[in-house]
Enzyme design. Structure first.
Site, PDB file in Angstrom:
ATOM      1  N   ILE A 125     -96.836 -71.337  -7.580  1.00 14.17           N
ATOM      2  CA  ILE A 125     -97.573 -72.711  -7.792  1.00 14.17           C
ATOM      3  C   ILE A 125     -96.960 -72.574  -9.005  1.00 14.17           C
ATOM      4  O   ILE A 125     -96.259 -73.438  -9.244  1.00 14.17           O
ATOM      5  CB  ILE A 125     -99.049 -72.652  -8.148  1.00 14.17           C
ATOM      6  N   ARG A 145    -106.892 -70.143 -13.818  1.00 14.39           N
ATOM      7  CA  ARG A 145    -108.734 -70.218 -14.075  1.00 14.39           C
ATOM      8  C   ARG A 145    -109.261 -70.056 -15.682  1.00 14.39           C
ATOM      9  O   ARG A 145    -107.656 -69.545 -16.352  1.00 14.39           O
ATOM     10  CB  ARG A 145    -109.311 -68.554 -13.487  1.00 14.39           C
ATOM     11  N   ASP A 202    -107.549 -77.840 -16.088  1.00 12.59           N
ATOM     12  CA  ASP A 202    -107.906 -77.908 -14.811  1.00 12.59           C
ATOM     13  C   ASP A 202    -109.764 -77.339 -13.997  1.00 12.59           C
ATOM     14  O   ASP A 202    -109.914 -77.361 -13.581  1.00 12.59           O
ATOM     15  CB  ASP A 202    -106.993 -77.862 -13.333  1.00 12.59           C
ATOM     16  N   HIS A 259    -111.951 -79.166 -12.231  1.00 11.81           N
ATOM     17  CA  HIS A 259    -110.922 -78.209 -10.695  1.00 11.81           C
ATOM     18  C   HIS A 259    -110.173 -78.741  -9.612  1.00 11.81           C
ATOM     19  O   HIS A 259    -110.787 -78.916  -8.276  1.00 11.81           O
ATOM     20  CB  HIS A 259    -111.858 -76.940 -10.112  1.00 11.81           C
ATOM     21  N   GLY A 284    -107.110 -79.079  -8.651  1.00 11.15           N
ATOM     22  CA  GLY A 284    -105.794 -78.658  -8.957  1.00 11.15           C
ATOM     23  C   GLY A 284    -105.453 -79.091  -7.067  1.00 11.15           C
ATOM     24  O   GLY A 284    -104.261 -79.612  -6.430  1.00 11.15           O
TER      25      GLY A 284
HETATM   26  P1  NDP Z   1     -98.945 -66.179  -6.770  1.00 13.09           P
HETATM   27  O1  NDP Z   1     -99.872 -64.941  -6.395  1.00 13.09           O
HETATM   28  O2  NDP Z   1     -98.020 -66.236  -5.989  1.00 13.09           O
HETATM   29  O3  NDP Z   1     -98.541 -66.334  -8.551  1.00 13.09           O
HETATM   30  C1  NDP Z   1     -99.626 -65.499  -9.534  1.00 13.09           C
HETATM   31  C2  NDP Z   1     -98.394 -65.238 -10.246  1.00 13.09           C
HETATM   32  O4  NDP Z   1     -99.737 -64.321 -11.496  1.00 13.09           O
HETATM   33  C3  NDP Z   1     -97.721 -64.645  -9.882  1.00 13.09           C
HETATM   34  O5  NDP Z   1     -96.134 -65.021 -10.469  1.00 13.09           O
HETATM   35  C4  NDP Z   1     -97.542 -63.041 -11.273  1.00 13.09           C
HETATM   36  O6  NDP Z   1     -96.371 -62.956 -11.503  1.00 13.09           O
HETATM   37  C5  NDP Z   1     -98.332 -64.182 -12.405  1.00 13.09           C
HETATM   38  N1  NDP Z   1     -99.675 -62.558 -12.474  1.00 13.09           N
HETATM   39  C6  NDP Z   1    -100.215 -61.510 -12.694  1.00 13.09           C
HETATM   40  N2  NDP Z   1    -100.488 -60.779 -13.546  1.00 13.09           N
HETATM   41  C7  NDP Z   1    -100.044 -61.416 -14.296  1.00 13.09           C
HETATM   42  C8  NDP Z   1    -100.217 -60.867 -15.971  1.00 13.09           C
HETATM   43  N3  NDP Z   1    -100.347 -59.442 -16.683  1.00 13.09           N
HETATM   44  N4  NDP Z   1     -98.963 -61.804 -16.847  1.00 13.09           N
HETATM   45  C9  NDP Z   1     -98.591 -62.799 -16.422  1.00 13.09           C
HETATM   46  N5  NDP Z   1     -98.588 -63.391 -15.292  1.00 13.09           N
HETATM   47  C10 NDP Z   1     -99.641 -62.215 -14.084  1.00 13.09           C
HETATM   48  O7  NDP Z   1    -100.104 -66.924  -6.399  1.00 13.09           O
HETATM   49  P2  NDP Z   1    -100.507 -68.499  -6.330  1.00 13.09           P
HETATM   50  O8  NDP Z   1     -99.495 -69.083  -7.243  1.00 13.09           O
HETATM   51  O9  NDP Z   1    -100.351 -69.050  -5.394  1.00 13.09           O
HETATM   52  O10 NDP Z   1    -101.838 -68.880  -7.102  1.00 13.09           O
HETATM   53  C11 NDP Z   1    -102.149 -68.796  -8.679  1.00 13.09           C
HETATM   54  C12 NDP Z   1    -103.063 -69.229  -9.172  1.00 13.09           C
HETATM   55  O11 NDP Z   1    -103.237 -70.489  -9.540  1.00 13.09           O
HETATM   56  C13 NDP Z   1    -104.487 -68.624  -8.719  1.00 13.09           C
HETATM   57  O12 NDP Z   1    -104.586 -67.291  -8.747  1.00 13.09           O
HETATM   58  C14 NDP Z   1    -105.330 -69.376  -8.865  1.00 13.09           C
HETATM   59  O13 NDP Z   1    -105.981 -68.842  -9.755  1.00 13.09           O
HETATM   60  C15 NDP Z   1    -104.833 -70.739  -9.104  1.00 13.09           C
HETATM   61  N6  NDP Z   1    -105.247 -71.986  -8.558  1.00 13.09           N
HETATM   62  C16 NDP Z   1    -105.647 -73.713  -9.463  1.00 13.09           C
HETATM   63  C17 NDP Z   1    -105.515 -73.978  -8.542  1.00 13.09           C
HETATM   64  C18 NDP Z   1    -106.250 -75.484  -9.114  1.00 13.09           C
HETATM   65  O14 NDP Z   1    -107.983 -75.884  -8.175  1.00 13.09           O
HETATM   66  N7  NDP Z   1    -106.644 -75.073  -9.988  1.00 13.09           N
HETATM   67  C19 NDP Z   1    -105.674 -74.235  -7.394  1.00 13.09           C
HETATM   68  C20 NDP Z   1    -104.839 -73.285  -6.983  1.00 13.09           C
HETATM   69  C21 NDP Z   1    -104.113 -71.939  -7.328  1.00 13.09           C
HETATM   70  P3  NDP Z   1     -95.536 -61.177 -11.175  1.00 13.09           P
HETATM   71  O15 NDP Z   1     -95.722 -61.211  -9.680  1.00 13.09           O
HETATM   72  O16 NDP Z   1     -94.650 -61.293 -12.152  1.00 13.09           O
HETATM   73  O17 NDP Z   1     -96.816 -60.538 -11.688  1.00 13.09           O
HETATM   74  C1  DGY Z   2    -107.863 -72.376  -5.005  1.00 13.84           C
HETATM   75  O1  DGY Z   2    -107.448 -71.821  -4.006  1.00 13.84           O
HETATM   76  O2  DGY Z   2    -107.656 -70.870  -5.909  1.00 13.84           O
HETATM   77  C2  DGY Z   2    -107.950 -72.937  -6.185  1.00 13.84           C
HETATM   78  O3  DGY Z   2    -108.113 -72.469  -7.735  1.00 13.84           O
HETATM   79  C3  DGY Z   2    -108.745 -74.191  -5.562  1.00 13.84           C
HETATM   80  O4  DGY Z   2    -107.606 -74.989  -4.367  1.00 13.84           O
END
Ligand code: NDP
Ligand code: DGY
Length: 327
Positions: A164, A244, A268, A292, A294
């Protein structure tokens, strides 16, 4: 005499459009029981629902802890969550016992789009403007009225350049962003596409005009955005969180916003969800809070539901899941 065949039972914790789950009934391998409501399943009902279940399809609002695992007895083979985030599940225990399916990728575009919308709405003060039009506050065109911050020529910092985060960066670059910084645990080769520069968190926080949080919630990121963090941000900086709520210390964010330490924030996600209507953050004009949403496009939510049903089925049948969480 023949032995009775064990019926495979699955429990689904929310009302999800049946047509998206039809693969489960069509496969004819399980009996589905559903918490048929738009509201979260109470813990006692969840414990009852999973008793003797082989599979569970849950939502991010369901806390899947050891008690829930134990209530399912020894039958569990799979948990499928209708989300990409899995911080609502006791992973240390779960990974010893069951396979887990989740919904990465399919919601990336929708969530990145919403993040950009929230960023623009917050930085350009759209909710405030809409209110002023309705309440008669729009007296005339005024040179400095409702001015905000633009992306052109700015520095954007993305915390967590994952699926994302990268999709957000791709969308923001064409707005004329001058510098794209990111931080996380490791540098990413794919960041070259957006000319992303891997920097320590402190550098990102102090140099960015827009700080966008898109990392996973983990013990390391819990409370990451605290007093110390906001104190390092520019007074003119915009803070956006679509990861989150627990990544942010909301009392510290309130102080930063109300004292002018930072310019504004768009969230969000909050703690708790829903955020109580009398929460101090909701009294601030420079804080935009969304419920929430997204991934909330019709298409994305439909695809997420189908993917979670397919993950569940594959888990029950012992075959490869379309999206299995690898521990
Ligand atoms: P990914 O696993 O692709 O990305 C997660 C990122 O978090 C990675 O780039 C990772 O970096 C980073 N991360 C982990 N630990 C740390 C840290 N200590 N410091 C900084 N960065 C860190 O997941 P997605 O991109 O698919 O989703 C990310 C999050 O978005 C989900 O876990 C969810 O909580 C949230 N989300 C929210 C939504 C909404 O409706 N608002 C919808 C969908 C998702 P690295 O690889 O370097 O460890
Ligand atoms: C997720 O998938 O983690 C979101 O927060 C809702 O789509």
């Amino acid at each position: 005499m023949h032995t009775a065949q064990k019926i495979t039972k699955v429990f689904i914790t929310r009302r999800i459009p049946q047509e998206r789950l039809k693969i489960l009934s069509q496969a004819g391998v399980c009996k589905v029981s559903l918490w048929d409501s738009d509201e979260p399943v109470p813990k006692a009902e969840l414990l009852k629902g999973v008793a003797g279940a082989h599979g569970l399809l849950c939502l991010l609002s369901d806390k899947i802890d050891t008690e829930v695992l134990d209530a399912a007895d020894m039958y569990y083979t799979v948990i499928s969550t209708l989300s990409v985030g899995f911080d609502h599940m006791a992973m240390d225990e779960i990974k010893k016992r069951v396979r887990v399916g989740y919904t990465p990728d399919v919601l990336t575009d929708a969530t990145a789009e919403l993040t950009v919308a929230l960023l623009l709405a917050t930085a350009r003060r759209l909710p405030e403007g809409v209110v002023e039009v309705k309440n008669g506050g729009w007296s005339t065109w005024k040179p400095l009225w409702l001015c905000g911050y633009g992306l052109s020529g700015s520095t954007v910092g993305v915390i967590g350049l994952g699926r994302i985060g990268m999709a957000i960066a791709r969308r923001l670059k064409p707005f004329g962003v001058k510098k794209l910084l990111y931080s996380g645990r490791t540098a990413k080769s794919y960041a070259a596409e957006v000319e992303g520069e891997y920097v320590p968190l402190d550098t990102l926080v102090s140099e960015s005009d827009f700080v966008v949080v898109s990392c996973a919630l983990t013990p390391d990121t819990q409370g990451l955005c605290n007093k110390d963090f906001f104190c390092k941000m520019k007074n003119t900086a915009v803070f956006i969180n679509t990861s989150r709520g627990a990544v942010v210390n909301q009392e510290d964010l309130y102080q930063a916003l109300s004292s002018g330490q930072i310019a504004c924030a768009g969230l969000d996600v909050t703690t708790p969800e829903p955020l109580p209507t009398d929460h101090p953050l909701l009294t601030l004009k420079n804080c935009v809070v969304l419920p929430h949403i997204g991934s909330a496009t019709y298409s994305t939510r439909g695809i997420m539901a189908e993917l979670s049903a397919n993950n569940l089925l594959a888990g029950l049948q012992g075959t490869d899941m379309p999206s299995e969480l690898k521990f």
